[in-house]
Write a protein that holds these residues in place. Structure first.
Motif, PDB file in Angstrom:
ATOM      1  N   ALA A 301       0.837  -1.196   0.000  1.00 12.59           N
ATOM      2  CA  ALA A 301       0.000   0.000   0.000  1.00 12.59           C
ATOM      3  C   ALA A 301       0.875   1.250   0.000  1.00 12.59           C
ATOM      4  N   GLY A 302       0.656   2.098  -0.986  1.00 14.49           N
ATOM      5  CA  GLY A 302       1.439   3.313  -1.117  1.00 14.49           C
ATOM      6  C   GLY A 302       2.700   3.161  -1.933  1.00 14.49           C
ATOM      7  N   HIS A 332      -6.389  -2.980   2.948  1.00 10.60           N
ATOM      8  CA  HIS A 332      -5.266  -2.563   2.108  1.00 10.60           C
ATOM      9  C   HIS A 332      -5.560  -2.702   0.617  1.00 10.60           C
ATOM     10  N   LYS A 335      -6.783   0.424  -1.410  1.00 12.59           N
ATOM     11  CA  LYS A 335      -5.723   1.395  -1.680  1.00 12.59           C
ATOM     12  C   LYS A 335      -4.854   0.928  -2.838  1.00 12.59           C
ATOM     13  N   GLU A 338      -6.864   1.307  -6.180  1.00 11.64           N
ATOM     14  CA  GLU A 338      -6.981   2.710  -6.583  1.00 11.64           C
ATOM     15  C   GLU A 338      -5.671   3.246  -7.144  1.00 11.64           C
ATOM     16  N   GLU A 339      -4.574   2.846  -6.553  1.00  8.38           N
ATOM     17  CA  GLU A 339      -3.278   3.298  -7.060  1.00  8.38           C
ATOM     18  C   GLU A 339      -2.993   2.716  -8.438  1.00  8.38           C
TER      19      GLU A 339
END
Length: 483
Positions: A301-302, A332, A335, A338-339
């Motif tokens: 995530a991220g 998680h 996220k 979406e990324e």
């Protein structure tokens, strides 16, 4: 060349090294005296040739040595052989090769060495009767003499030799065969004791994999205890990672938590995912213990784009998108999705990211489908002629069946439809062929109208020939009349 003999004297003997056999002092002094004589002779010869050169006229002395003696070389060599000492060879001019004859060495004077008392080595300690009764391991030659034939080697022959065999290429295969033929107890007893040697061994790891595969529950549990505290080290090892992967198949819940806890340390996931060996272990964790891989989702995530564009990270992301258990995560996964959707086009044009977007198209939900169709609207023809993104477009045509008409309409609109550009492109023509393989009669008619009178131009293009052939096959399959 000057030879100098460094001597060491102790107890009447001299030698150049204390660790080697000493020489008598008389022999060493004779060699030193001979070296001094050779040095004196060389010095006399050097002085002789220096005098010869100084006796030349001043005009000649200013020239290089090779030019000075080139015309007088034969005569000077003859004079030198008569006047110079016999054991010295006159020098040759620089432009002439060195003579290949070996120098004649004067043999050293033979000095008789006095006979010393023999050096008696201490005898090894005595072995007790009980130690002699223990069976010594048979060498591998014993097994090679039988050709490592499983039928010719008994169970008793393996006792005390399992570890030695497991670390040999042919011996490892023999142990694996015997392991499946009723010798698992003998093999397991010796392998567990010497597991440290076999965990990182290129042949021994296969024996441990076979024990995980064919061992009883008690044996497997004992092997899991051997792995405790070594999961990360083995995960990054080219041979140890195979053992971890095999151990994850059918792993009990308690030991699954052990693996997850050792791999969930700070920075461990990124290190394993981007490692050529560790990424396979993370993939196996997603496949066999998906309920324990929350630490993997948290690490992704991220940082999805950095992993998606990595040669090994993209594989782990594909396994995540394939796993229904992981996709059901509500903390998680949203996220991560979406990324991926916000960077769909850049990732589709990446060397490794296009594999991730293909899986997103295949395994994504309705929300993901709507976002993908919206983000690619107006860019499909450009993606279709891209080296990597064209593969994503082909997957979109196969998966989004209800949206095929909208996709095709984007290719055939305009005065010069993008379909003509795709037909002539070395990547876009594959997209057109994929469309022709599964298009309906109405869609085929739309394609024929778009090409229209440009059929002959398309045929002249190398890639266009394949499109026309595919088009004719589809027309025949759908019952269209040939022109």
């Amino acid at each position: 060349t000057v030879s100098v003999l460094y001597c060491w004297e102790e107890g009447g003997y001299m030698s150049h090294d204390k660790n080697k056999h000493p020489l008598p002092a008389s022999t060493a002094l004779a060699q030193l005296r001979f070296a001094v004589q050779q040095f004196d002779a060389l010095r006399e010869a050097a002085q002789y040739y220096q005098n010869q050169y100084q006796n030349q006229s001043p005009d000649v002395r200013g020239l290089p040595y090779s030019h000075v003696l080139q015309a007088q070389h034969q005569q000077m060599v003859a004079n030198a052989m008569v006047e110079a000492p016999r054991h010295v060879t006159p020098p040759q001019p620089r432009h002439h090769p060195r003579p290949r004859t070996r120098p004649q060495w004067v043999p050293l004077p033979v000095v008789e060495r006095t006979v010393e008392e023999p050096c008696l080595l201490p005898l090894p300690p005595l072995v007790s009767t009980e130690e002699c009764s223990v069976r010594a391991p048979a060498p591998l030659d014993h097994f090679r003499s039988h050709g490592f034939d499983s039928a010719a080697i008994n169970k008793s022959d393996l006792v005390g030799n399992v570890v030695q065999l497991a670390m040999d290429q042919d011996g490892s295969r023999l142990v694996q065969k015997k392991l499946q033929n009723g010798c698992i107890d003998v093999i397991f007893a010796e392998v567990v004791k010497a597991a440290d040697k076999l965990l990182h061994h290129m042949y021994g790891n296969y024996v441990l994999q076979m024990l995980f595969q064919n061992g009883t529950r008690e044996m497997r549990n004992e092997l899991y205890e051997v792995l405790r505290g070594r999961i990360l080290d083995l995960t990054l090892n080219p041979f140890g990672c195979r053992i971890i992967q095999q151990s994850l198949i059918g792993i009990p819940e308690e030991y699954g938590e052990m693996v997850a806890s050792e791999l969930s340390q700070q920075g461990t996931v990124a290190k394993c995912v981007q490692d050529q060996n560790g990424n396979h272990v993370i993939q196996k964790c997603i496949e066999h213990i998906p309920e324990k891989v929350g630490f993997v989702l948290k690490a992704f995530a991220g940082n999805v784009c950095s992993f998606a564009t990595h040669a090994y990270g993209c594989r782990v992301l594909q396994r995540l998108l394939e796993s229904p258990v992981c996709m059901a995560d509500t903390k998680h996964i949203p996220k991560i999705i979406e990324e991926l959707l916000s960077n769909f086009i850049p990732l589709s044009m990446d060397q490794y990211g296009n594999y991730v977007t293909q899986h997103l198209v295949t395994h994504g939900d309705n929300h993901a489908k709507k976002v993908i169709l919206k983000s690619t609207k107006g860019h499909l023809w450009y993606l279709s002629v891209h080296k990597y993104a064209s593969n994503v477009v082909e997957v979109m045509w196969n998966v989004y069946r209800k949206e095929r008409d909208a996709i095709l309409q984007e290719y055939v609109t305009g005065d010069y439809p993008p379909l003509m550009t795709m037909v002539k492109d070395n990547y876009g023509n594959y997209v057109v062929q994929k469309i022709l393989e599964s298009c309906t009669p109405v869609q085929l008619q739309v394609i024929l109208c778009a090409i229209g009178e440009n059929t002959m131009k398309v045929t002249c293009v190398p890639y266009g020939k394949h499109v026309i052939e595919k088009m004719d096959k589809r027309r025949t399959a759908l019952g269209f009349k040939r022109r």
